[in-house]
Design a protein around this motif. Sequence first.
Motif, mmCIF file in Angstrom:
data_model
loop_
_atom_site.group_PDB
_atom_site.id
_atom_site.type_symbol
_atom_site.label_atom_id
_atom_site.label_comp_id
_atom_site.label_asym_id
_atom_site.label_seq_id
_atom_site.Cartn_x
_atom_site.Cartn_y
_atom_site.Cartn_z
ATOM 1 N N ALA A 448 58.518 52.619 -37.078
ATOM 2 C CA ALA A 448 59.140 53.901 -37.378
ATOM 3 C C ALA A 448 58.468 55.031 -36.615
ATOM 4 O O ALA A 448 59.121 55.973 -36.156
ATOM 5 N N ARG A 449 57.146 54.919 -36.438
ATOM 6 C CA ARG A 449 56.397 55.984 -35.768
ATOM 7 C C ARG A 449 56.395 55.831 -34.254
ATOM 8 O O ARG A 449 56.452 56.821 -33.516
ATOM 9 N N SER A 450 56.321 54.585 -33.783
ATOM 10 C CA SER A 450 56.081 54.356 -32.351
ATOM 11 C C SER A 450 57.222 53.693 -31.603
ATOM 12 O O SER A 450 57.159 53.579 -30.384
ATOM 13 N N ASP A 451 58.250 53.232 -32.333
ATOM 14 C CA ASP A 451 59.390 52.585 -31.707
ATOM 15 C C ASP A 451 58.917 51.386 -30.884
ATOM 16 O O ASP A 451 58.057 50.624 -31.316
ATOM 17 N N SER A 452 59.425 51.211 -29.660
ATOM 18 C CA SER A 452 59.130 50.007 -28.878
ATOM 19 C C SER A 452 57.667 49.899 -28.479
ATOM 20 O O SER A 452 57.171 48.800 -28.229
#
Length: 555
Positions: A448-452
Amino acid sequence: MAMNWSSSEIAVKPEIMLLEELLGEISSGRLRVPRFQRPFVWRPGQMTDLFDSIERGYPIGSVLIWETPLELPSLDTIAGVNIPSSAGGPYAYVLDGHQRLSTLYGCLVRRPHGSPPPMEPRVQEEWMWEIYRVLGQQDDRANKFRHWKSLEPPPENYLPLRSVLRTMDFLAYARKLSSSDRENINDLIDEGEELALRIKSYKMAVVRLVGSDISHAVEVFSRLNSSGQSMTPDQMVSALTYRADGTESLADRISSIQESLGDVGYGQIPSITIFRSVLAIAGEEDVQEARWDVLADRVKDRLASAVELTEVALRKAVDFLRDEIGVPLARLVPYNAQVMLLSAFFGVAGSASSWQRELLIKWFWSTSWSGFFAGANTTQIKIALEEMKGFAAGHADLDLSGQVARPFPDRFDMRSARIRAYLIWELQRFHRRLDSSGRPIDVVGLLARSDSSAYRHVFGSGPMVSNPANRVVLPTKAGMSVKRSLQDLSVDVEFEVVESHGIPIQALVALRGGDATSFIGERARFLAELERDFMRNVGVQLPKNLQGDADIDAD
């Protein structure tokens, strides 16, 4: 010749205006932003890029303004500053250019509460409007505009854009700079004066639509912007169905639905997906209709009830995706069409029986793995919607024939629906992952915070470096690579940690020896076989090959 305001005709009047003149229309309250426009959403980087383009003399696009004797509800504030009400008509409304004009007004003119801007903004709502031009920077290729987020005052060579348009403000800055002990002060002041001149003399293309009603204005807008239009379909229909009695617009309701889904990780569902869900529940057969004026006229009397039903149905669709499928975040849903179709199902059925639930699960995985909605055209979506509604009503089954799963992807790219399908499966299969000390990792929180970027490379180079098998979610200490962290695992937790990440023994041996090709190959085969077993259990047609290309597709 005076304009006949009662005429159904609409005149298109292009003109060139100085930037300062255009911003003056906002300050006076004459130029306003209608409430059906989306809120300000630009990121800080987009704001600094805009000023970089202006300084270089690049065009920043035209502004589309509608002049009318009709008074529409409009935004009371721009860039957090109250805008005075205009004294009688005619009125002017921004149809296209809201984000650019808000950026320019907020950074060049904005003075909250009639006082100078704070020098120490503490939250983004403040510092985002505080942009500075770095004077004396030698690299002409670099963007010289900066936001200043620190609690400390910016350096003396940071020229606040708030001081550019007003001569007295610029002189105050120049005096402050002259009192510093910096070298080449005269050169810095000259550079600042040149910037001020460029901004003051910058001209913008303005297209004014004069007269007629809002349906004509939006129709002209859509034709002028037939490609890459800034006003999205939901905003167009919102404008065309807008009521001046204070009732929330369609755009307002869609934003409210997005916010309500944020607490379950689905706030990123695109507004266009929610809009198409509303149309589906309103009884529309073609939810991708391009004639927005005709569409608005057809659905305007059904919108209010359809939006309420959609909010309920969409929440049920999200609950199904999270609880039955195991999709924790909207970002991971392979196709937006799946969200719309599930909403349509629950809008008709209300709830799913056990056999419907089983078939919906199979439908989701089949369409995700096969790429069924990749580039789906209007006719295909129309047929899929009709079939889903029939299934919800108990009249028919879902036809999954011919949907063959694509093989395990050979490249990690979250733009690929096949990769997102893999990640959903992987999050279920390895739901409890451990860090190098054996403690649980909050994988969903990291995503949720860093994506990929939460999925980090094990090996940084090699012929298979882009393979998904070379990625793991494993936070490490500063300066510690994932590879080294895995190689240095304590014997007490080693096997438990690597097993939690889907790393088989053969791959672990290759990892210890620094053999990237063997590590990635062994792990890829291991994961592909596990994924095939899951496909087999769900009842999806298996791919012919174990591994293959990961196409970048979208619906």
